[in-house]
Design a protein around this motif. Structure first.
Motif, PDB file in Angstrom:
ATOM      1  N   MET A  73      -3.336   3.420  -6.775  1.00 47.54           N
ATOM      2  CA  MET A  73      -2.880   2.366  -5.902  1.00 47.54           C
ATOM      3  C   MET A  73      -3.335   2.666  -4.482  1.00 47.54           C
ATOM      4  O   MET A  73      -3.307   3.818  -4.050  1.00 47.54           O
ATOM      5  CB  MET A  73      -1.350   2.292  -5.963  1.00 47.54           C
ATOM      6  N   ILE A  74      -3.779   1.631  -3.783  1.00 50.07           N
ATOM      7  CA  ILE A  74      -4.102   1.761  -2.367  1.00 50.07           C
ATOM      8  C   ILE A  74      -3.284   0.729  -1.596  1.00 50.07           C
ATOM      9  O   ILE A  74      -2.870  -0.290  -2.140  1.00 50.07           O
ATOM     10  CB  ILE A  74      -5.605   1.571  -2.076  1.00 50.07           C
ATOM     11  N   TYR A  75      -3.069   1.019  -0.335  1.00 51.71           N
ATOM     12  CA  TYR A  75      -2.338   0.114   0.549  1.00 51.71           C
ATOM     13  C   TYR A  75      -3.257  -0.277   1.694  1.00 51.71           C
ATOM     14  O   TYR A  75      -4.019   0.551   2.192  1.00 51.71           O
ATOM     15  CB  TYR A  75      -1.070   0.787   1.081  1.00 51.71           C
ATOM     16  N   GLU A  76      -3.168  -1.518   2.077  1.00 48.16           N
ATOM     17  CA  GLU A  76      -3.948  -2.008   3.204  1.00 48.16           C
ATOM     18  C   GLU A  76      -3.001  -2.387   4.325  1.00 48.16           C
ATOM     19  O   GLU A  76      -2.092  -3.198   4.139  1.00 48.16           O
ATOM     20  CB  GLU A  76      -4.781  -3.223   2.802  1.00 48.16           C
ATOM     21  N   GLU A  77      -3.240  -1.798   5.478  1.00 51.03           N
ATOM     22  CA  GLU A  77      -2.500  -2.135   6.688  1.00 51.03           C
ATOM     23  C   GLU A  77      -3.436  -2.937   7.582  1.00 51.03           C
ATOM     24  O   GLU A  77      -4.487  -2.444   7.988  1.00 51.03           O
ATOM     25  CB  GLU A  77      -2.064  -0.855   7.396  1.00 51.03           C
TER      26      GLU A  77
ATOM     27  N   SER B  49       5.021  10.401  -2.166  1.00 49.50           N
ATOM     28  CA  SER B  49       5.370   9.152  -1.481  1.00 49.50           C
ATOM     29  C   SER B  49       6.193   8.257  -2.394  1.00 49.50           C
ATOM     30  O   SER B  49       5.874   8.125  -3.588  1.00 49.50           O
ATOM     31  CB  SER B  49       4.105   8.431  -1.059  1.00 49.50           C
ATOM     32  N   PRO B  50       7.240   7.615  -1.873  1.00 51.20           N
ATOM     33  CA  PRO B  50       8.004   6.692  -2.711  1.00 51.20           C
ATOM     34  C   PRO B  50       7.208   5.443  -3.092  1.00 51.20           C
ATOM     35  O   PRO B  50       7.537   4.768  -4.062  1.00 51.20           O
ATOM     36  CB  PRO B  50       9.218   6.323  -1.857  1.00 51.20           C
ATOM     37  N   MET B  51       6.154   5.152  -2.346  1.00 48.30           N
ATOM     38  CA  MET B  51       5.273   4.031  -2.684  1.00 48.30           C
ATOM     39  C   MET B  51       4.043   4.594  -3.379  1.00 48.30           C
ATOM     40  O   MET B  51       3.211   5.237  -2.758  1.00 48.30           O
ATOM     41  CB  MET B  51       4.882   3.253  -1.428  1.00 48.30           C
ATOM     42  N   GLN B  52       3.945   4.411  -4.667  1.00 48.14           N
ATOM     43  CA  GLN B  52       2.804   4.911  -5.432  1.00 48.14           C
ATOM     44  C   GLN B  52       1.987   3.737  -5.850  1.00 48.14           C
ATOM     45  O   GLN B  52       0.943   3.729  -6.257  1.00 48.14           O
ATOM     46  CB  GLN B  52       3.280   5.710  -6.644  1.00 48.14           C
TER      47      GLN B  52
ATOM     48  N   TYR C 204      -3.170  -2.812  -3.581  1.00 46.08           N
ATOM     49  CA  TYR C 204      -4.170  -3.163  -4.591  1.00 46.08           C
ATOM     50  C   TYR C 204      -4.305  -1.998  -5.559  1.00 46.08           C
ATOM     51  O   TYR C 204      -3.996  -0.859  -5.218  1.00 46.08           O
ATOM     52  CB  TYR C 204      -5.537  -3.423  -3.929  1.00 46.08           C
ATOM     53  N   THR C 205      -4.853  -2.267  -6.724  1.00 42.17           N
ATOM     54  CA  THR C 205      -5.037  -1.182  -7.686  1.00 42.17           C
ATOM     55  C   THR C 205      -6.212  -0.282  -7.301  1.00 42.17           C
ATOM     56  O   THR C 205      -6.233   0.888  -7.665  1.00 42.17           O
ATOM     57  CB  THR C 205      -5.244  -1.723  -9.116  1.00 42.17           C
ATOM     58  N   SER C 206      -7.190  -0.840  -6.559  1.00 43.56           N
ATOM     59  CA  SER C 206      -8.371  -0.062  -6.166  1.00 43.56           C
ATOM     60  C   SER C 206      -9.111  -0.812  -5.062  1.00 43.56           C
ATOM     61  O   SER C 206      -8.816  -1.984  -4.779  1.00 43.56           O
ATOM     62  CB  SER C 206      -9.304   0.131  -7.361  1.00 43.56           C
ATOM     63  N   LEU C 207     -10.113  -0.161  -4.486  1.00 48.02           N
ATOM     64  CA  LEU C 207     -10.958  -0.834  -3.499  1.00 48.02           C
ATOM     65  C   LEU C 207     -11.746  -1.979  -4.136  1.00 48.02           C
ATOM     66  O   LEU C 207     -11.958  -3.019  -3.509  1.00 48.02           O
ATOM     67  CB  LEU C 207     -11.911   0.169  -2.844  1.00 48.02           C
TER      68      LEU C 207
END
Length: 104
Positions: free
Chosen positions: A1-5, A101-104, A57-60
């Protein structure tokens, strides 16, 4: 998992308009195409006229495919025209959570 800020730096005096346009015209389109929507923040103290959006997102590759589909939607292009001229600058960071991290 990735996060976008995504950080949006709005011209002074335009923050309320930018947020309202996103709420009324942009968010539903993004929810249709993008990953998981986590948050949309404005600043109260510190750097003002600043908006932060957080998505995952699941990936880039997943992110790239979803964003390409959204960019091809005429409704998204109409939204972009509505907010044209409201931003000073925009930055995007892709964040990867560490194992605790609690957000995986």
């Amino acid at each position: 998992m990735i996060y976008e800020e995504r950080d949006y730096h709005v011209h002074p005096g335009k923050l309320a308009r930018f947020v309202a346009l996103y709420r009324d015209h942009g968010l539903d389109i993004q929810k249709k195409y993008l990953g998981t929507f986590y948050a949309y923040f404005t600043t109260e103290i510190g750097e003002l006229n600043h908006v932060v959006a957080l998505w995952s997102y699941t990936s880039l590759d997943d992110r790239a495919q979803r964003r390409a589909a959204m960019m091809a939607d005429p409704a998204w292009q109409d939204y972009l025209a509505k907010v044209d001229g409201l931003l000073e600058r925009q930055t995007t960071r892709v964040l990867t959570p560490v194992d605790f991290s609690p957000m995986q």
